[in-house]
Design a protein around this motif. Structure first.
Motif, PDB file in Angstrom:
ATOM      1  N   GLU A 225       0.829  -1.209   0.000  1.00 58.95           N
ATOM      2  CA  GLU A 225       0.000   0.000   0.000  1.00 58.95           C
ATOM      3  C   GLU A 225       0.867   1.265   0.000  1.00 58.95           C
ATOM      4  O   GLU A 225       0.690   2.169  -0.817  1.00 58.95           O
ATOM      5  N   THR A 226       1.829   1.307   0.910  1.00 56.90           N
ATOM      6  CA  THR A 226       2.698   2.485   0.993  1.00 56.90           C
ATOM      7  C   THR A 226       3.549   2.601  -0.267  1.00 56.90           C
ATOM      8  O   THR A 226       3.692   3.681  -0.846  1.00 56.90           O
ATOM      9  N   GLU A 228       2.984   1.514  -3.255  1.00 63.47           N
ATOM     10  CA  GLU A 228       2.178   1.907  -4.411  1.00 63.47           C
ATOM     11  C   GLU A 228       1.848   3.407  -4.378  1.00 63.47           C
ATOM     12  O   GLU A 228       1.787   4.058  -5.414  1.00 63.47           O
ATOM     13  N   SER A 229       1.662   3.940  -3.159  1.00 65.69           N
ATOM     14  CA  SER A 229       1.343   5.371  -3.062  1.00 65.69           C
ATOM     15  C   SER A 229       2.560   6.239  -3.387  1.00 65.69           C
ATOM     16  O   SER A 229       2.421   7.408  -3.712  1.00 65.69           O
ATOM     17  N   LYS A 267       5.310   7.502   7.374  1.00 68.74           N
ATOM     18  CA  LYS A 267       5.002   6.553   6.291  1.00 68.74           C
ATOM     19  C   LYS A 267       5.935   5.339   6.367  1.00 68.74           C
ATOM     20  O   LYS A 267       5.482   4.214   6.552  1.00 68.74           O
TER      21      LYS A 267
END
Ligand code: SF4
Length: 349
Positions: A225-226, A228-229, A267
């Protein structure tokens, strides 16, 4: 295959060109000494028949990059902005330490990968560089040392400047072969590092081609998730696919892989992020180079505090995962990781 820069040709291709044009094959070696040992950037003085010199001149450029701006950091890092013959920007950075002089070369003008923390990504993509244009960046640093009478030589080359090296694999492979060639730059394989943002099939291709280099992967974050962001490439090849490619590389090469990890406040520099990283690295022959995020206008992307960084490192090291923190170099001239975007900074104005 047609090249504009003579340095892009392999030894074999140069020999073929000479023989196709009725010249002696041994001239190839002579020309390559001129290019890569003597590092000459003009045909004048090349000891070959005038007719051959003319033939080379009309077919190939011997110099492809023109220097626009050179800036020097207070820490000794030097950054060059060049323009290609068709006017595209290319940046090169030389990072000196007591024992080394590493050159970070660009493999493309701009970059199409669009990583959100990277200034190069935000400038868009112009075009891929030829092998000759990549090699010329290293030659130029050699020339800088001799001009400045610095008793140094380029010890390491890192393919981590503008661009995604594995999206320009043919040229990167050619450049590595030439850098490793005893009759050209004669640099050991361990001194050449190709870094990818995560082009999984390119990692296998490096092995298939037997490219003489060490592999580094910009992991940046250890959960999908991280990651990909921060890196759109993760949508194409997610962590499962990337790790499969890395595992295959580790198995086939028997070497270590370096994982670049960026510490970003809230993050990638949290307790959970540290645990994700440990889980990912622990079973693999990988070492982690952590870099604190370089200054960014985006309020979402800020550097963690020193205490947060130290806590993160302690958590990871407590599980015996090898992690080094890389000192940022050349920040004041926008030469540090993710800062190359052909923007002149104050030091250059
Ligand atoms: S970090 Fe590398 S791959 Fe990503 S946009 Fe910047 S230059 Fe391209």
């Amino acid at each position: 295959m047609y090249f504009k820069d003579i340095k892009s040709l392999s030894h074999e291709e140069l020999r073929r060109f000479l023989s196709d044009n009725g010249h002696k094959l041994y001239r190839a070696e002579q020309i390559r000494v001129w290019l890569f040992k003597l590092m000459m950037q003009a045909y004048e003085g090349l000891n070959v028949p005038a007719e051959l010199c003319e033939l080379l001149k009309t077919n190939f450029r011997i110099k492809s990059l023109r220097e626009e701006i050179k800036t020097e950091s207070s820490d000794g890092t030097v950054k060059w902005l060049y323009k290609t013959a068709d006017d595209f920007p290319v940046e090169t950075v030389m990072i000196p330490t007591e024992t080394r002089a590493s050159v970070c070369v660009s493999t493309q003008s701009g970059c199409a990968m669009d990583c959100v923390f990277c200034r190069t990504g935000s400038m868009g993509f112009n075009r891929s560089l030829e092998a000759g244009e990549i090699l010329e960046q290293i030659i130029n640093v050699h020339k800088y040392f001799s001009k400045e009478k610095q008793e140094r030589t380029v010890t390491n080359v890192i393919f981590m400047g503008m661009g995604e090296p594995l999206m320009n694999l043919e040229a990167v492979h050619r450049a590595c072969v030439c850098l490793h060639d005893q009759k050209a730059f004669a640099m050991g394989k361990g001194r050449l590092t190709v870094s990818t943002s995560g082009i999984a099939p390119g990692i296998a291709e490096l092995l298939d081609r037997n490219t003489p280099c060490h592999l580094a992967v910009s992991l940046v974050a250890a959960d999908n998730e991280t990651r990909e962001s921060l890196m759109p490439v993760n949508k194409r090849w997610n962590l499962t696919e990337l790790l499969k490619a890395i595992d295959n590389y580790l198995e086939r090469s028997g070497e270590w892989v370096t994982l670049e990890y960026i510490l970003i406040k809230n993050k990638t520099c949290t307790k959970t992020a540290a645990e994700n990283l440990i889980r990912l690295v622990k079973p693999r022959r990988c070492k982690v180079n952590a870099i604190v995020l370089n200054g960014n206008e985006n309020p979402e992307l800020q550097a963690p505090s020193e205490q947060e960084v130290n806590e993160f490192l302690e958590t990871v090291r407590a599980k015996s995962v090898q992690i080094n923190i890389r000192n940022p170099r050349g920040r004041d001239i926008l030469a540090a990781c993710g800062q190359l975007a052909s923007i002149p900074c104050k030091a250059a104005i």
